[in-house]
Design an enzyme around this catalytic site. Structure first.
Site, PDB file in Angstrom:
ATOM      1  N   ASP A  47       0.832  -1.217   0.000  1.00 13.61           N
ATOM      2  CA  ASP A  47       0.000   0.000   0.000  1.00 13.61           C
ATOM      3  C   ASP A  47       0.860   1.257   0.000  1.00 13.61           C
ATOM      4  OD1 ASP A  47      -2.347  -1.427  -0.004  1.00 13.61           O
ATOM      5  OD2 ASP A  47      -2.608  -1.359   2.176  1.00 13.61           O
ATOM      6  N   GLU A 123     -19.778  -1.763   4.839  1.00 13.69           N
ATOM      7  CA  GLU A 123     -19.621  -3.204   5.032  1.00 13.69           C
ATOM      8  C   GLU A 123     -18.172  -3.536   5.347  1.00 13.69           C
ATOM      9  OE1 GLU A 123     -20.945  -4.916   1.387  1.00 13.69           O
ATOM     10  OE2 GLU A 123     -19.310  -4.078   0.192  1.00 13.69           O
ATOM     11  N   LYS A 125     -14.486  -5.066   4.929  1.00 14.63           N
ATOM     12  CA  LYS A 125     -13.569  -5.331   3.820  1.00 14.63           C
ATOM     13  C   LYS A 125     -12.900  -6.675   4.082  1.00 14.63           C
ATOM     14  CE  LYS A 125      -9.857  -3.438   1.025  1.00 14.63           C
ATOM     15  NZ  LYS A 125      -9.086  -4.700   1.003  1.00 14.63           N
ATOM     16  N   ARG A 146     -10.367 -12.704 -10.175  1.00 18.33           N
ATOM     17  CA  ARG A 146     -10.381 -11.336 -10.693  1.00 18.33           C
ATOM     18  C   ARG A 146      -9.491 -11.188 -11.922  1.00 18.33           C
ATOM     19  NH1 ARG A 146     -11.075  -6.575  -7.870  1.00 18.33           N
ATOM     20  NH2 ARG A 146     -10.523  -7.528  -5.886  1.00 18.33           N
ATOM     21  N   LYS A 323      -8.908   1.602   5.052  1.00 16.67           N
ATOM     22  CA  LYS A 323      -8.064   0.530   5.568  1.00 16.67           C
ATOM     23  C   LYS A 323      -7.540   0.878   6.957  1.00 16.67           C
ATOM     24  CE  LYS A 323      -5.870  -2.182   2.868  1.00 16.67           C
ATOM     25  NZ  LYS A 323      -4.907  -2.837   1.952  1.00 16.67           N
ATOM     26  N   CYS A 420      17.238 -25.709  32.178  1.00 15.90           N
ATOM     27  CA  CYS A 420      16.751 -24.351  32.398  1.00 15.90           C
ATOM     28  C   CYS A 420      17.884 -23.357  32.191  1.00 15.90           C
ATOM     29  CB  CYS A 420      16.196 -24.218  33.815  1.00 15.90           C
ATOM     30  SG  CYS A 420      15.679 -22.531  34.239  1.00 15.90           S
ATOM     31  N   CYS A 423      18.541 -21.639  36.007  1.00 14.02           N
ATOM     32  CA  CYS A 423      19.069 -22.365  37.169  1.00 14.02           C
ATOM     33  C   CYS A 423      19.726 -23.687  36.820  1.00 14.02           C
ATOM     34  CB  CYS A 423      17.963 -22.594  38.194  1.00 14.02           C
ATOM     35  SG  CYS A 423      16.648 -23.704  37.624  1.00 14.02           S
ATOM     36  N   CYS A 439      10.463 -25.766  33.961  1.00 10.32           N
ATOM     37  CA  CYS A 439      11.519 -25.909  34.960  1.00 10.32           C
ATOM     38  C   CYS A 439      10.816 -26.239  36.276  1.00 10.32           C
ATOM     39  CB  CYS A 439      12.317 -24.613  35.091  1.00 10.32           C
ATOM     40  SG  CYS A 439      13.444 -24.613  36.508  1.00 10.32           S
TER      41      CYS A 439
END
Length: 727
Positions: A47, A123, A125, A146, A323, A420, A423, A439
């Protein structure tokens, strides 16, 4: 500067080079998006590049040739295995606006061109794949993508597998011809399940639901499409004969009557204020929909106005897409590290190249667990899709697989640690079926203690603003960042358990130092954290924030019982369950004495939370935390619960707006909830009272408009005391 390094041109030659570079990149992006369903550019970046190109062409009109991307729809020359279909009418795209000001400008322009104030249809999008359906004598004869707006791809056999798309129209007045436009989408709830299945099968995952829809719909084997839960909503009509229609909204009623799927969320409005209200509503409910959406479409409702306004080469003038700010972007995954949570859960998180998303710079995002990393199919070094929905924690959605081409040697898989990182304790799942590993050293793991102390200081618990993550680390792990060549003696932590938190004194804090990396220096130095550094002239003294911390610790002792429960870090016990427990039992002693069955029968608690509460109080060191807090003066019972005030506001919904003199917003909310009422943030016809303080704003206006009872602070106090006030 725009995306892709585009800067304002200083001369004609530089502008021409920028135009060529932008045009080439946009055409490539269109081919990836429309032709290959494998975009490497995020929607936000695309965009911005289109806006940069339009700005250049506005400044240099001679650049705007007939084949410019700003004048074309979709992919210009999509390479496809599907047969071409020519649309009966052009299937156009939509122009975009990105701010309320731009939307207002568009509305003003429409009304100036028409010479009157029209009705508008608003509506959602939908972020899906645009599809064109043609019905002749009520029978579906073709379905196409399309494409370039004139010619699309024949996907008829695949569209016929979508359950909501009728192959024959219903009703007695089926038209002889109707060309229907809509969006095919992949339901959000099913997207992650599909990606997990693809990764398990050794296939590349989709970057987002839109790509999943496109990839599913453009399968050569329609049985693959049929196996995926695609859906569709229609939103327009192209060519038609055999009926008349005057408005877009009336067309939707016809389409629905013929059995075509339409969205229930459109709205016909007549004022700019109503459009703004609809946009706000969609923004609030954006993530409640079954499909992804990225904005709102505003159309002039009357079809006669469509004819008079016409269209450009790529978009109708009678519609616009507003948008929302981008909440999904692309960035590079630099590494995956792990963190230790307050309950010992080991969580992988992504370290990424910093990127702007949803109004903030993000460079870290959760990956949940090793299973999720595998399921998403992300590799270290990938370009990934990053999403940040409003205030939600940033999340890596998945990889941009197409961006891996030629970079495979730079990528590597993530390997979960065995021990871990804090520790050194061996990690393990709590149960054999768990996907998370933990752990087990809850009492002795410094990382878990830091997270618990940080969590108990949060707004939803004790609300100790001066006790942030850095302060918790200074108290518990002051040797964090200690350089290997440091000669200073090892510091001992001030806090070895949260049990001693409320016993802290100003003298305790004097000795706390941390390793810092001063700006402009290459060395780490040891500096006081809660006290000033001190000089020969100025002795060390407590910082003002240190006094604030001690004051807030003292104030926290008076927080209500449910906040104490949240602060204890009992697994699964969040604010909802904590409120339910505090409301039912009234004191910590009563909760401790309750059986699992008594706990589980409470609405909002249940068996899992009940067992977690029982297990937590069975550990001696947990009881030591409770006992030391009690001795320090932390409140362990709620007076309102014990004195029978708990149901004074039962069944009432109350909105507080503006500034009250005797309550903070949280205190007012707490007063309502502790008496059984519902504290709401929105005024509606179901609101029982609206409490109005200074600088109340639009909620007070909304209350007056709906005729809801309005109270000042005096009235609010009477309501809290049990007096029912008739508005």
């Amino acid at each position: 500067m725009g995306q892709d390094g585009v800067m304002v041109a200083n001369n004609f030659a530089e502008a021409r080079q920028q135009w060529q570079r932008l045009t080439q990149r946009i055409l490539q992006a269109q081919q990836e998006y429309y032709g290959a369903d494998a975009p490497t550019l995020s929607d936000a970046a695309y965009d911005q590049m289109m806006r940069d190109l339009m700005a250049l062409e506005d400044s240099y009109p001679e650049f705007r040739t007939a084949d410019s991307p700003t004048l074309r729809v979709g992919a210009s020359q999509a390479v496809s295995d599907f047969a071409p279909i020519t649309h009966l009418e052009r299937l156009l795209s939509l122009d975009n606006v990105f701010s309320e000001i731009e939307l207002s400008d568009w509305l003003a322009r429409i009304e100036r061109l028409l010479g009157y104030l029209p009705s508008y249809l608003c509506e959602l999008k939908i972020d899906g794949l645009a599809v064109d359906l043609v019905y002749r004598a009520g029978r579906l004869v073709s379905a196409a993508t399309r494409g370039d707006g004139l010619v699309g791809e024949d996907i008829t056999s695949n569209v016929c597998t979508i359950g909501v798309v009728p192959t024959r129209l219903l009703g007695a007045k089926v038209p002889s011809l109707v060309e229907v436009r809509g969006e095919v989408f992949f339901p959000v709830a099913a997207f992650e399940e599909l990606n997990a299945a693809l990764v398990t099968a050794g296939k590349s995952p989709f970057a987002n639901p839109r790509n999943a829809a496109a990839g599913s719909l453009r399968q050569k084997d329609s049985t693959v499409t049929a196996a995926r839960p695609l859906a569709m909503l229609v939103h327009g009509i192209g060519a038609y004969s055999g009926f008349t229609v005057e408005t877009q909204s009336a067309a939707y009623e016809l389409l629905q009557g013929w059995g075509l799927p339409t969205s229930p969320h459109y709205r016909v409005v007549s004022t700019h204020a109503e459009i703004a209200e609809y946009v706000a509503w969609v923004g609030e409910h954006r993530y409640d929909m079954e499909h992804e959406l990225d904005g709102v479409v505003v159309k002039v409702d009357a079809l006669t106005a469509h004819d008079s306004l016409g269209a450009t080469s790529r978009a109708p003038r009678w519609a616009i897409a507003y948008k929302f700010p981008p909440e999904e972007v692309h960035t590079k995954l630099l590494s995956i590290e792990v963190g230790v949570g307050r309950t010992g859960r080991i969580t992988p998180y992504a370290i990424m190249e910093p990127v702007q998303v949803a109004g903030s710079t993000v460079e870290r995002a959760t990956l949940h667990n090793a299973y999720e990393v595998k399921r998403k199919g992300v590799l270290i070094g990938d370009v990934v899709v990053l999403r940040k929905a409003g205030d939600v924690i940033p999340e890596v959605v998945g990889p941009v697989v197409a961006a891996r081409a030629g970079r495979e040697s730079e990528l590597s898989e993530f390997v979960m640690p065995i021990h871990c990182p804090s520790c050194g304790t061996k990690l393990r799942p709590e149960r054999e079926s768990d996907k998370d590993i933990r752990c087990p050293n809850a009492q002795g793991c410094a990382a878990q203690l830091i997270e618990r102390v940080f969590a108990l200081a949060a707004r939803g618990a004790f609300d100790i603003e001066a006790l942030g993550y850095e302060s918790a680390t200074a108290l518990i792990a002051p040797e964090t960042n200690r350089p290997a060549d440091a000669s200073a003696p090892q510091q001992q932590p001030i806090l070895r358990s949260e049990s001693a938190l409320f016993d802290l004194t100003i003298a305790d804090l004097e000795s706390v130092c941390v390793w810092r990396h001063p700006k402009g220096s290459e060395k780490w130095v040891l500096e006081p954290y809660f006290w000033t550094k001190g000089t020969e002239r100025e002795p060390s003294k407590p910082k003002e924030t240190t006094f604030t911390l001690l004051r807030e610790l003292e104030r926290a002792k008076q927080q209500p019982l449910w906040r104490v429960l949240v602060a204890l870090s009992i697994r699964h016990v969040g604010p909802t369950a904590a409120r339910a427990l505090a409301t039912r039992f009234g004191s910590l002693a009563a909760i401790t004495a309750a059986s699992a069955d008594q706990l589980a029968e409470i609405a909002g608690v249940g068996a899992v939370i009940a067992e977690s509460v029982i297990e937590w109080f069975s550990r001696p060191w947990h009881l030591e935390v409770v006992n030391r807090w009690r001795v320090a003066g932390v409140r362990m019972a709620d007076e309102t619960m014990l004195t029978g005030q708990v149901n004074l506001l039962s069944g009432l919904t109350i909105v507080v707006t503006g500034t009250l003199t005797g309550f903070t917003r949280e205190e007012a909310k707490e007063a309502i909830i502790s008496r059984g009422g519902k504290a709401s943030s929105a005024v509606s016809s179901k609101t029982d009272y609206v409490v109005v303080g200074d600088n109340a704003g639009s909620k007070a206006d909304r209350a007056a408009e709906l005729g809801r009872p309005i109270l000042d602070e005096v009235g609010f106090r009477k309501l809290l005391d049990g007096e029912r006030i008739i508005g």
